[in-house]
Design an enzyme around this catalytic site. Structure first.
Site, PDB file in Angstrom:
ATOM      1  N   LEU A 188       0.890  -1.162   0.000  1.00 39.92           N
ATOM      2  CA  LEU A 188       0.000   0.000   0.000  1.00 39.92           C
ATOM      3  C   LEU A 188       0.923   1.206   0.000  1.00 39.92           C
ATOM      4  O   LEU A 188       1.895   1.241   0.772  1.00 39.92           O
ATOM      5  CB  LEU A 188      -0.899   0.031   1.245  1.00 39.92           C
ATOM      6  CG  LEU A 188      -2.071  -0.941   1.293  1.00 39.92           C
ATOM      7  CD1 LEU A 188      -2.743  -0.893   2.671  1.00 39.92           C
ATOM      8  CD2 LEU A 188      -3.091  -0.626   0.203  1.00 39.92           C
ATOM      9  N   ASP A 189       0.660   2.190  -0.858  1.00 40.53           N
ATOM     10  CA  ASP A 189       1.548   3.346  -0.906  1.00 40.53           C
ATOM     11  C   ASP A 189       1.416   4.180   0.363  1.00 40.53           C
ATOM     12  O   ASP A 189       0.530   3.957   1.186  1.00 40.53           O
ATOM     13  CB  ASP A 189       1.339   4.160  -2.193  1.00 40.53           C
ATOM     14  CG  ASP A 189      -0.029   4.811  -2.283  1.00 40.53           C
ATOM     15  OD1 ASP A 189      -0.631   5.143  -1.242  1.00 40.53           O
ATOM     16  OD2 ASP A 189      -0.503   5.011  -3.412  1.00 40.53           O
ATOM     17  N   LYS A 190       2.312   5.138   0.512  1.00 41.18           N
ATOM     18  CA  LYS A 190       2.380   5.938   1.738  1.00 41.18           C
ATOM     19  C   LYS A 190       1.053   6.624   2.059  1.00 41.18           C
ATOM     20  O   LYS A 190       0.657   6.701   3.224  1.00 41.18           O
ATOM     21  CB  LYS A 190       3.496   6.981   1.598  1.00 41.18           C
ATOM     22  CG  LYS A 190       3.677   7.845   2.823  1.00 41.18           C
ATOM     23  CD  LYS A 190       4.764   8.871   2.621  1.00 41.18           C
ATOM     24  CE  LYS A 190       4.818   9.819   3.813  1.00 41.18           C
ATOM     25  NZ  LYS A 190       5.691  10.948   3.585  1.00 41.18           N
TER      26      LYS A 190
END
Length: 174
Positions: free
Chosen positions: A39-41
């Site tokens: 999951l991206d930041k």
């Protein structure tokens, strides 16, 4: 499974000193584990970890078509035509990006929450798909992977999966 908070990166160590998902496991005494997918930041929600690389590969393999469900707050109020176009998808840098299903959960005065289900995992797929229609993502939360749901797990909290949950992710029950 971890309820990944927004603002942390999915990596063991970050060269820029940003907080990583591993801070949730400090002093847990569980040994080596690795994220199963990413999951991206800016995204939050359900993130799996495992010490079994074969199991992890089966979960993330494109041919698994394991459904991943997201709740996405967008900066517009989509109509039925837009929802149909999101499901039909777009071509972006040689990749076809589409959603398995899209439905509106609720709407506010200037934005809405959508439930978007994917059965493949391409890099930043939802953000890229929505951007193609000039839609900005305000929040993106993964709420389920297959039959496994985030439930009441608090942000930054984690729990171990039971044997049935582990088995059902790679061999879903009919």
């Amino acid at each position: 499974m971890l309820n990944k908070p927004r603002g942390v990166v999915t990596t063991a160590a970050d060269e820029r000193g940003r907080a990583t998902v591993y801070r949730a496991f400090t002093d847990a005494g569980i040994g080596w584990i690795a994220p199963v997918g990413r999951l991206d930041k800016a995204s939050e929600g359900l993130l799996l970890f495992s010490n079994d690389s074969e199991w992890a590969a089966r979960i993330t393999a494109p041919e698994s078509h394991l459904e991943k469900t997201y709740h996405v707050q967008v900066d517009c109020q989509p109509d039925a035509d837009l929802i149909a176009r999101l499901q039909a998808g777009i071509d972006d840098d040689g990749e076809h990006l589409s959603a398995l299903s899209v439905r509106e959960l609720r709407r506010g005065e200037k934005n809405a929450w959508l439930e978007i289900v994917l059965d493949e995992g391409r890099n930043r797929q939802i953000r890229r798909l929505l951007a193609a229609f000039d839609i900005s993502v305000l929040r993106l939360v993964r709420v389920a992977i297959g039959s496994l749901t985030l439930g009441e797990l608090g942000k930054g909290e984690w729990r171990e999966l039971d044997e049935d949950e582990v088995r059902n992710l790679v061999s879903p029950s009919p």
